[in-house]
Design a protein around this motif. Sequence first.
Motif, PDB file in Angstrom:
ATOM      1  N   UNK A  23      84.704  13.111  -9.069  1.00 10.46           N
ATOM      2  CA  UNK A  23      84.991  12.410 -10.323  1.00 10.46           C
ATOM      3  C   UNK A  23      84.632  13.221 -11.558  1.00 10.46           C
ATOM      4  N   UNK A  24      84.665  14.559 -11.443  1.00  7.27           N
ATOM      5  CA  UNK A  24      84.222  15.401 -12.562  1.00  7.27           C
ATOM      6  C   UNK A  24      85.379  15.983 -13.360  1.00  7.27           C
ATOM      7  N   UNK A  25      86.579  15.536 -13.086  1.00  7.49           N
ATOM      8  CA  UNK A  25      87.733  16.080 -13.811  1.00  7.49           C
ATOM      9  C   UNK A  25      87.553  15.972 -15.311  1.00  7.49           C
ATOM     10  N   UNK A  26      87.912  17.030 -16.019  1.00  5.46           N
ATOM     11  CA  UNK A  26      87.924  16.963 -17.483  1.00  5.46           C
ATOM     12  C   UNK A  26      89.358  17.020 -17.997  1.00  5.46           C
ATOM     13  N   UNK A  27      90.317  16.696 -17.121  1.00  7.05           N
ATOM     14  CA  UNK A  27      91.724  16.750 -17.536  1.00  7.05           C
ATOM     15  C   UNK A  27      92.488  15.500 -17.124  1.00  7.05           C
ATOM     16  N   UNK A  28      91.746  14.432 -16.794  1.00  5.11           N
ATOM     17  CA  UNK A  28      92.431  13.176 -16.455  1.00  5.11           C
ATOM     18  C   UNK A  28      93.088  13.170 -15.091  1.00  5.11           C
ATOM     19  N   UNK A  29      92.416  13.735 -14.097  1.00  9.40           N
ATOM     20  CA  UNK A  29      93.002  13.762 -12.753  1.00  9.40           C
ATOM     21  C   UNK A  29      92.880  12.452 -12.006  1.00  9.40           C
TER      22      UNK A  29
ATOM     23  N   UNK B  78      86.987   6.609 -14.353  1.00  8.82           N
ATOM     24  CA  UNK B  78      87.110   7.651 -15.370  1.00  8.82           C
ATOM     25  C   UNK B  78      86.471   8.965 -14.929  1.00  8.82           C
ATOM     26  N   UNK B  79      86.977  10.048 -15.454  1.00 10.54           N
ATOM     27  CA  UNK B  79      86.389  11.364 -15.210  1.00 10.54           C
ATOM     28  C   UNK B  79      85.430  11.746 -16.316  1.00 10.54           C
ATOM     29  N   UNK B  80      85.416  13.001 -16.683  1.00 11.78           N
ATOM     30  CA  UNK B  80      84.423  13.506 -17.629  1.00 11.78           C
ATOM     31  C   UNK B  80      85.034  14.235 -18.809  1.00 11.78           C
ATOM     32  N   UNK B  81      86.289  13.949 -19.108  1.00 14.88           N
ATOM     33  CA  UNK B  81      86.842  14.524 -20.346  1.00 14.88           C
ATOM     34  C   UNK B  81      86.182  13.823 -21.537  1.00 14.88           C
ATOM     35  N   UNK B  82      86.361  14.359 -22.723  1.00 13.80           N
ATOM     36  CA  UNK B  82      85.769  13.681 -23.864  1.00 13.80           C
ATOM     37  C   UNK B  82      86.461  12.333 -24.103  1.00 13.80           C
ATOM     38  N   UNK B  83      87.752  12.266 -23.791  1.00 11.25           N
ATOM     39  CA  UNK B  83      88.447  10.975 -23.914  1.00 11.25           C
ATOM     40  C   UNK B  83      87.825   9.961 -22.949  1.00 11.25           C
ATOM     41  N   UNK B  84      87.509  10.417 -21.723  1.00 16.69           N
ATOM     42  CA  UNK B  84      86.839   9.532 -20.757  1.00 16.69           C
ATOM     43  C   UNK B  84      85.485   9.091 -21.294  1.00 16.69           C
ATOM     44  N   UNK B  85      84.769  10.060 -21.824  1.00 17.14           N
ATOM     45  CA  UNK B  85      83.437   9.788 -22.375  1.00 17.14           C
ATOM     46  C   UNK B  85      83.503   8.692 -23.441  1.00 17.14           C
TER      47      UNK B  85
ATOM     48  N   UNK C 208      73.556  24.889 -14.673  1.00 16.60           N
ATOM     49  CA  UNK C 208      74.260  23.615 -14.475  1.00 16.60           C
ATOM     50  C   UNK C 208      73.820  22.554 -15.495  1.00 16.60           C
ATOM     51  N   UNK C 209      73.041  22.964 -16.502  1.00 10.53           N
ATOM     52  CA  UNK C 209      72.474  21.988 -17.440  1.00 10.53           C
ATOM     53  C   UNK C 209      73.360  21.705 -18.650  1.00 10.53           C
ATOM     54  N   UNK C 210      74.277  22.600 -18.935  1.00  7.51           N
ATOM     55  CA  UNK C 210      75.078  22.431 -20.150  1.00  7.51           C
ATOM     56  C   UNK C 210      75.779  21.070 -20.231  1.00  7.51           C
ATOM     57  N   UNK C 211      76.378  20.566 -19.124  1.00  4.08           N
ATOM     58  CA  UNK C 211      77.070  19.266 -19.234  1.00  4.08           C
ATOM     59  C   UNK C 211      76.132  18.121 -19.645  1.00  4.08           C
ATOM     60  N   UNK C 212      74.833  18.260 -19.336  1.00 13.51           N
ATOM     61  CA  UNK C 212      73.874  17.208 -19.719  1.00 13.51           C
ATOM     62  C   UNK C 212      73.648  17.171 -21.229  1.00 13.51           C
ATOM     63  N   UNK C 213      73.928  18.313 -21.871  1.00  9.77           N
ATOM     64  CA  UNK C 213      73.665  18.395 -23.302  1.00  9.77           C
ATOM     65  C   UNK C 213      74.613  17.501 -24.106  1.00  9.77           C
ATOM     66  N   UNK C 214      75.751  17.134 -23.497  1.00  9.33           N
ATOM     67  CA  UNK C 214      76.671  16.243 -24.224  1.00  9.33           C
ATOM     68  C   UNK C 214      75.959  14.937 -24.612  1.00  9.33           C
ATOM     69  N   UNK C 215      75.106  14.465 -23.698  1.00  3.54           N
ATOM     70  CA  UNK C 215      74.321  13.251 -23.944  1.00  3.54           C
ATOM     71  C   UNK C 215      73.361  13.469 -25.118  1.00  3.54           C
ATOM     72  N   UNK C 216      72.646  14.598 -25.074  1.00  2.25           N
ATOM     73  CA  UNK C 216      71.693  14.900 -26.148  1.00  2.25           C
ATOM     74  C   UNK C 216      72.388  15.003 -27.502  1.00  2.25           C
ATOM     75  N   UNK C 217      73.543  15.671 -27.513  1.00  4.79           N
ATOM     76  CA  UNK C 217      74.304  15.810 -28.754  1.00  4.79           C
ATOM     77  C   UNK C 217      74.824  14.461 -29.229  1.00  4.79           C
ATOM     78  N   UNK C 218      75.315  13.686 -28.269  1.00  4.87           N
ATOM     79  CA  UNK C 218      75.879  12.364 -28.595  1.00  4.87           C
ATOM     80  C   UNK C 218      74.830  11.490 -29.271  1.00  4.87           C
TER      81      UNK C 218
END
Lengths: 531, 531
Positions: B120-126, B69-76, B381-391
């Motif tokens: 593996x950082x795609x956010x579009x399902x690559x 899996x990549x890093x789209x929200x669907x992947x998440x 480069x820290x913003x992507x880590x915030x998804x975890x905090x928000x989650x």
Amino acid sequence: MRRWNGWGDETTVVELPAHGGAFLAARIGPGQVLADASLPSVIAQVPASRLVPHALIVTDAEHRVRHARGQSLADWLAMREGNFGAFPDGVAYPETAAQIRQLLAWAAEQDVLVIPYGGGTSVAGHINPQASSKPVLTLSLERMSRLLELDEQSLIASFGPGANGPQVESQLRARGYTLGHFPQSWELSTLGGWVASRSSGQQSLRYGRIEQLFAGGSLETFAGPLQIPTFPASSAGPDLREVVLGSEGRFGIISEVKVRVSKLAEQEKFYAVFLPSWPQALQAIRTLGQARVPLSMLRLSNAIETETQLALAGHPEQIALLEKYLALRGARIGKCMLTFGVTGNRAQNALSLKQAKKLLKSFGGVFTGTLLGKKWAEGRFRFPYLREGLWQAGYAVDTLETATDWSNVDNLLNKIEASLRGGLAAEGEQVHVFTHLSHVYGEGSSLYTTYVFRPAGSYAGTLERWKKLKQLASETIVNNRGTISHQHGVGRDHAPYLPVEKGELGMAALRALARHFDPEVRLNPGVLIHE
Amino acid sequence: MRRWNGWGDETTVVELPAHGGAFLAARIGPGQVLADASLPSVIAQVPASRLVPHALIVTDAEHRVRHARGQSLADWLAMREGNFGAFPDGVAYPETAAQIRQLLAWAAEQDVLVIPYGGGTSVAGHINPQASSKPVLTLSLERMSRLLELDEQSLIASFGPGANGPQVESQLRARGYTLGHFPQSWELSTLGGWVASRSSGQQSLRYGRIEQLFAGGSLETFAGPLQIPTFPASSAGPDLREVVLGSEGRFGIISEVKVRVSKLAEQEKFYAVFLPSWPQALQAIRTLGQARVPLSMLRLSNAIETETQLALAGHPEQIALLEKYLALRGARIGKCMLTFGVTGNRAQNALSLKQAKKLLKSFGGVFTGTLLGKKWAEGRFRFPYLREGLWQAGYAVDTLETATDWSNVDNLLNKIEASLRGGLAAEGEQVHVFTHLSHVYGEGSSLYTTYVFRPAGSYAGTLERWKKLKQLASETIVNNRGTISHQHGVGRDHAPYLPVEKGELGMAALRALARHFDPEVRLNPGVLIHE
């Protein structure tokens, strides 16, 4: 009126000064003048058109003569001799995209080949009809030259593809904008032609190449229309603009061009600096190019070009004074002239000038102010007219160009010059060869080489000399990490050399694209991709 | 160790500050926490591999989980639920181009599908394998990450395609150079991935997008290798680099990447300015972008993003002081934060700063110095880590992005935000939406929109919410002159929307190219081009 057998407008005459003639005679011998054919004698040769009548198509002989050849030296010799080979069967003048589509449908129905025609300034055989069992229609875009729309927020202008340089600039300047695209062919060449052949202008350092200026537009193809919307940038898959750029009429006919324009700059100036030697000059221009000083143009003549330009300038007393001044400051025999421009607001220009001067001085540069830079800017589109002056003095001149990475510039330049200089040695003929770098990038530079040689006693013999020189230089370029063209395109003349840089699989990919857009191979066959 | 079910390294934790939680709760309600699956439970689901053993291929379950899996929200959501759908049958780790070729030959022989894998950082399902009757091999390039060659004259560096941001920069910086390509995914994403998906970095204003940095290299395809030589520029037909750029693994596997690098700059600084209102801010950033002031980055948050950022910053007292200062100078409710950077020599930076400040002041800009700019640079480069905090606080966050011409920026931004903000109204759910412009061009700008919503009571319901929002926003983008992606690529998620901008004939051209390089449709089918 435009010359039917040479460059530009008949009223513009650039003669070779007496001093220049002596300079060349001393190097390659006295000139050899060949007799020119007359326009009526050529018109008399034009065969009957094989096209059935069509309201948008003109089939009279003079139109067909005037659209049969470009501006390569081979074209020049053919026109001067009156030995054209083939003529188009007619010239179409569509005024709208719908008329282009109508003409394409008609061509498919009538089994006619089609050659798109912009300004007819190709120096690589893009627009020459070939002898063919099928009739050939040249499709001129000259009636599609208007500024159609200007988005002043996005700085996007939409033009008909047939707008030539003066038409583009005059329509934009009236509104306070510029495209900033100034190839040497600017007076005649067109926006559609620039896109189709990936052109580059003299101030690409500021404005970018046509690849950066071309924002979108329309292509009419035998498989239907391709509309490319404008985006400032996109990561949505391969960029279709890049398929149109360099397609040289093989994929379709460009019916509208949207370009990125700029507001007119507050100030523009050009300066000349002399560097004491080629090695210093080369290092200086590379360092300056890589330092990201916001200049708008950079051009460096090698020592022979510098010497030749000063000799051909035609003001021996003034030049003698200049040479004295330069010698006192260390720029003597072997000196190289570098011209640079600043375009922008006054404060930025002042800083750019200061930084460029300081850097060039550290390489022994002698600054001469704006006089020679101004001369360059005034005469920037005059060089192609000199071919006529040289021809009448008995000399043939041609240019060729490439680009390569900095680590290879000196090597490639030396090899190209050597291949040309010794190219006619078997006939005991000298060739006068010189080069400048005119488009400078962080990675490398373009190389623009001029060569002057004497015609043989006949046109056929002269063409043979040119073919030999062109082949030697082209092989030297592609076998030494140069691209077969930096700004003139591939056409028919460079097509045999293209596979060296594109590779077998790359050529097959281009062929697959051509088949996709033009399954019957009706559009400009033989151009770009050797069939 | 890298997280198996989220972004980045496990040791980096970015929590949502208490104040930030309250801010969101007030806007969209209290968080809704869903339970996470464990790695062992996911490993236990992995079916037996259908691949015959191969020395370069690993088939153990954890490797296959970590490359599914990549890093789209669907992947998440899939990873957090432990509902992966499909796993690759194995992961290959080639170390050379020859091994890639060997693996492709083997895949053809074994009738195996191949997915190239960078960071593996795609956010579009690559990079997600799909359920398929054929086995699927993921080909990871992580062992091909070395700087292979550096041409210091031409400023060209050759890398293995698997070099990620830190590997690229550390190897270059050791020699005094930088690539200058800093996408938000920089810590994990790779050079090959950037090229394949047409990535753009935060300082593209100075260094250019990956299209400008990618000078040449090699692509291994099922039809043979494609080698693209480096030239500073060329007019020799369509540019094959542009076929590789954005090819998203459909045409071949990038085995070497040559990039244009820069000498490290003498000085770099980032500044923050607050504009009193969005209309003023938008006009200011457009004017500044079009004035050609040599800045290295420009980023403008709209009013809601500005408010959200200040709320989530986590230092309420300091922020209150800042707000007081700004209010005194005219930047109150509705203010927008603009960050800009200068990178270069000191004299140029000083002039650029002076010109930028003067221009921004004329639009009511309040200059706050380097403190907030520095904070931006440190946290870039820290913003992507915030998804975890928000989650963990019970919120789902996703971003999407596009680009459009200036005359359409405000229109498109409003429509995208409205489509998201009202997207869950039928369920009575609020969505918190904000936007910034982060890549500014003469022609237009990118738009980067973030949206925060509450998970439904189940994973399936949450995925439905995301699908609804993603579809609404994507349709809004392509129906309103936006590109479906400015920097993330097409992948599987954006493929249905691509035909709107490429057109029927353009899509067919891409399909023709795909068939040329991969006649059996083995490489990443369904990505980029909907099959």
